[in-house]
Design a protein around this motif. Structure first.
Motif, short mmCIF file in Angstrom:
data_model
loop_
_atom_site.label_atom_id
_atom_site.label_comp_id
_atom_site.label_asym_id
_atom_site.label_seq_id
_atom_site.Cartn_x
_atom_site.Cartn_y
_atom_site.Cartn_z
N ARG A 206 -7.19 2.44 -11.69
CA ARG A 206 -8.31 2.05 -10.86
C ARG A 206 -7.80 1.08 -9.80
N PRO A 207 -8.43 1.05 -8.62
CA PRO A 207 -7.93 0.16 -7.56
C PRO A 207 -7.95 -1.30 -8.01
N PRO A 208 -6.89 -2.05 -7.75
CA PRO A 208 -6.91 -3.48 -8.06
C PRO A 208 -7.97 -4.20 -7.24
N GLN A 209 -8.31 -5.40 -7.67
CA GLN A 209 -9.34 -6.20 -7.02
C GLN A 209 -8.78 -7.58 -6.71
N ARG A 210 -9.04 -8.04 -5.49
CA ARG A 210 -8.54 -9.35 -5.10
C ARG A 210 -9.57 -10.45 -5.37
#
Length: 286
Positions: A206-210
């Motif tokens: 899943r896309p990483p989150q900042r």
């Protein structure tokens, strides 16, 4: 270096949007909602025609505006934009950014290998820009405006459609003294990982989150109270925008994103000019 800019109110919410030629089901009204930036964008079906990709933002009463932000857009590395600030008649131009690159140069030739794909342009590569959602942060000369004309030129990318997930026109806010050095930017992994009986790790990517954490320590009474107002207005679920340095395009790609407060701003009152506040922002991914 520009001071960090915070925005917790979107002036487009009560504006009238018009102009260009946009999809019947994905029109300009999609720019005024933040329910689904990627799934329900405003879409122009012909990005090669500048008369179709433009749009106008108009207000019945004047608004102080100093920045336009286009979120989750699909413009290419060669795209350009232009923003004009309009007077009451919506014909007199108060300010004009001129044509600017959506993705400006961030590298010096000495930083790159000779004849690398971006050696002459100095821009990020396609692989680098695809690491992050694409957001255009467009500072404009502060003005009391009745409207904005927005021009988008992605014609050099060839046939295809152009999407804009959301748009913010803002009067951004910055305390007189910038945030403290040492702010944190972390990347939160969201992959779902399991382990087989044999010990093989498998996962659903899943896309990483900042997430970004900042603090201020030299605030006036009014500035500290302004942070409390931001907490009451944005709460923990509403979109806020924060750009640490709009003068640094390399930082904007990596450090500026639509977010919600994961730690609400409060205030520690000590002496006028020495009050403190801080907050954390978690990225909105879609």
């Amino acid at each position: 270096m520009a001071k960090g800019k915070l925005a917790d109110s979107n002036l487009i919410a009560d504006a009238t949007l018009s102009g260009g030629v946009w999809h019947a089901d994905y029109g300009l009204a999609q720019l005024q909602t933040d329910r689904d930036y990627i799934g329900s964008p405003a879409r122009c079906l012909d990005r090669t025609d500048l008369a179709k990709t433009r749009f106008r933002i108009a207000w019945s009463e004047p608004r102080v505006v100093d920045m336009l932000v286009l979120l989750f857009h699909t413009m290419s590395l060669s795209a350009k934009y232009r923003v004009e600030t309009l007077d009451e008649d919506l014909a007199t131009v108060l300010g004009d950014t001129g044509w600017l690159n959506v993705t400006p140069s961030i590298y010096d030739p000495t930083d790159l290998e000779f004849l690398a794909e971006n050696f002459f342009s100095g821009t990020v590569t396609q692989g680098e820009i695809d690491l992050y959602p694409r957001h255009l942060w467009a500072p404009i000369e502060p003005a009391l405006a009745f409207g904005l004309d927005v021009f988008l030129d992605d014609s050099s990318a060839g046939a295809g459609h152009l999407d804009i997930g959301g748009a913010w026109a803002v009067a951004s806010w910055s305390p007189e003294i910038n945030f403290e050095r040492g702010h944190d930017l972390v990347v939160l992994g969201r992959d779902v990982v399991d382990e087989t009986p044999s010990g093989r790790r498998i996962g659903e990517e899943r896309p990483p989150q900042r997430e970004q954490t900042l603090s201020y320590s030299m605030l006036t009474d009014a500035e500290a109270r302004r942070f409390i107002d931001a907490s009451m207005r944005a709460r923990s679920t509403r979109t806020v925008l924060f750009a640490p340095d709009t003068d640094d395009p390399a930082a904007l790609i990596r450090e500026a994103f639509p977010a919600t407060f994961s730690r609400l701003p409060g205030a520690r009152f000590t002496y006028p000019g020495l009050h403190q506040s801080g907050f954390a922002l978690k990225e909105i991914l879609a």
